[in-house]
Design an enzyme around this catalytic site. Structure first.
Site, mmCIF file in Angstrom:
data_model
loop_
_atom_site.group_PDB
_atom_site.id
_atom_site.type_symbol
_atom_site.label_atom_id
_atom_site.label_comp_id
_atom_site.label_asym_id
_atom_site.label_seq_id
_atom_site.Cartn_x
_atom_site.Cartn_y
_atom_site.Cartn_z
ATOM 1 C CG ASP A 1 -2.118 -0.847 1.104
ATOM 2 O OD1 ASP A 1 -2.344 -1.395 0.010
ATOM 3 O OD2 ASP A 1 -2.836 -0.999 2.114
ATOM 4 C CD GLU B 1 -7.664 -5.663 -4.220
ATOM 5 O OE1 GLU B 1 -8.038 -4.492 -4.055
ATOM 6 O OE2 GLU B 1 -6.772 -6.202 -3.522
ATOM 7 C CG ASP C 1 -10.218 -4.833 2.878
ATOM 8 O OD1 ASP C 1 -11.103 -5.250 2.107
ATOM 9 O OD2 ASP C 1 -9.230 -4.171 2.507
ATOM 10 C CB THR D 1 -5.693 3.922 13.769
ATOM 11 O OG1 THR D 1 -6.159 3.936 15.115
ATOM 12 C CG2 THR D 1 -4.169 3.870 13.777
#
Length: 315
Positions: free
Chosen positions: A13, A160, A259, A292
């Site tokens: 990421d 994906e 997710d 977060t």
């Protein structure tokens, strides 16, 4: 312990935090750029932002959900493919440290998948992915690990990795007298239609953008559809409708919240909870995760989620 197997993607990421105005400029400049809350596939490389402005971490819908399932109390296994550069980013060691079994992850002769994530000041995210090694998750790989999947309590799938691979798996599972509960998160939505027609899929989880894109197919789907709607009620549509009101939070980054929801939902279904009770805990977990930055690092523990519940969750 209940057993969840995730067959899916793992990415590096690359996250950047920008103003809403800057992201709107990118949207208007690049035809392929995602909409708010959307994940899209692309083969393009964005040159408008320098490499040093991105923060690197481990993600991908598959590995995110596998980590969330582990945090949710399940024995969690991830099946997928990384690139030859995985040690550069500590991909597998990071997943293992987060409680996920990765002993069957394959290595392909290409780069690990990448996700470019844009987050604005309200925590909204725009995500573009480059498939990389995720495209190497083929039917032969799944066949080698079929018994592990078949014997799981829950199998988590996303979009994906190649649709043909997942369709082959679902068709094979349909021949079993018993098999895992299959939870599909059909993201990105392009090309996913054949999976929604497979009777082996038990639960589909979508957000509002994805629901709008797939509404016609979801109306024909025979299983349970779970719609996550940001701060609005989660809607569970099965034999009857059930709603979950998310707890009030101050979101910093919504990346990966879907997710977290899927992983926790899978873990709770594997533990024998009803879909409604599983949705209660999954909603709380996803809400906490938005407070977060980052995807996997923001996933709360089961103890943290249970502490947020005002009463004991229903079975």
């Amino acid at each position: 312990m209940s057993n969840v197997v995730t067959v899916g993607s793992v990415n590096v990421d690359r996250t950047t935090f920008r103003s809403r105005a800057e992201i709107r400029t990118l949207e208007s400049s690049y035809e392929w750029f995602p909409a708010p809350g959307e994940t899209v596939r692309t083969e393009h490389v964005l040159t408008a932002i320098a490499d040093e402005e991105f923060r690197d971490g481990i993600g991908g819908k598959g590995s995110n959900q596998a980590v969330a399932a582990a945090c949710g109390g399940a024995e969690s296994t991830f099946l997928g493919t990384v690139g030859e550069d995985e040690r550069t980013y500590d991909v597998l060691s990071t997943l293992a440290d987060r409680g996920v079994t990765v002993d069957s992850v394959a290595v392909a002769e290409r780069e690990t998948g990448k996700a470019y994530i844009f987050v604005d000041g309200d925590g909204e995210s725009w995500i573009a992915i480059l498939g990389g090694a995720n495209e190497a998750v083929d039917a032969r790989y799944v066949d080698r690990h079929y018994d592990r999947i078949r014997n799981a309590d829950v199998c988590l799938l996303q979009n994906e990795i190649p649709v043909s691979t997942m369709r082959s798996l679902l068709e094979r599972l349909s021949e079993e007298a018993a098999g895992p509960t299959v939870v599909l998160n059909p993201v990105p939505t392009d090309g996913v239609d054949p999976l929604l027609a497979e009777p082996t899929v038990d639960v589909v989880v979508v957000n509002e953008t994805e629901y709008d894109a797939l509404e016609g197919h979801l109306e024909a789907f025979a299983g349970t559809v779970v719609r996550t709607r940001g701060a609005d009620d989660v809607i569970v549509s099965g034999e009857s409708e059930y709603r979950v009101t998310p707890p009030s939070v101050d979101p910093v980054d919504t990346t990966g919240a879907g997710d977290v929801f899927c992983g926790y939902l899978g873990a709770q279904l594997a533990a024998g909870r009803s879909i409604d009770a599983a949705a209660d805990l999954a909603t709380a977990a996803a809400s906490i995760s938005t407070e977060t930055e980052g995807a996997q690092g923001s996933i709360p523990t089961l103890e943290e989620v249970m502490a947020l519940e005002p009463t004991a969750p229903r079975q």
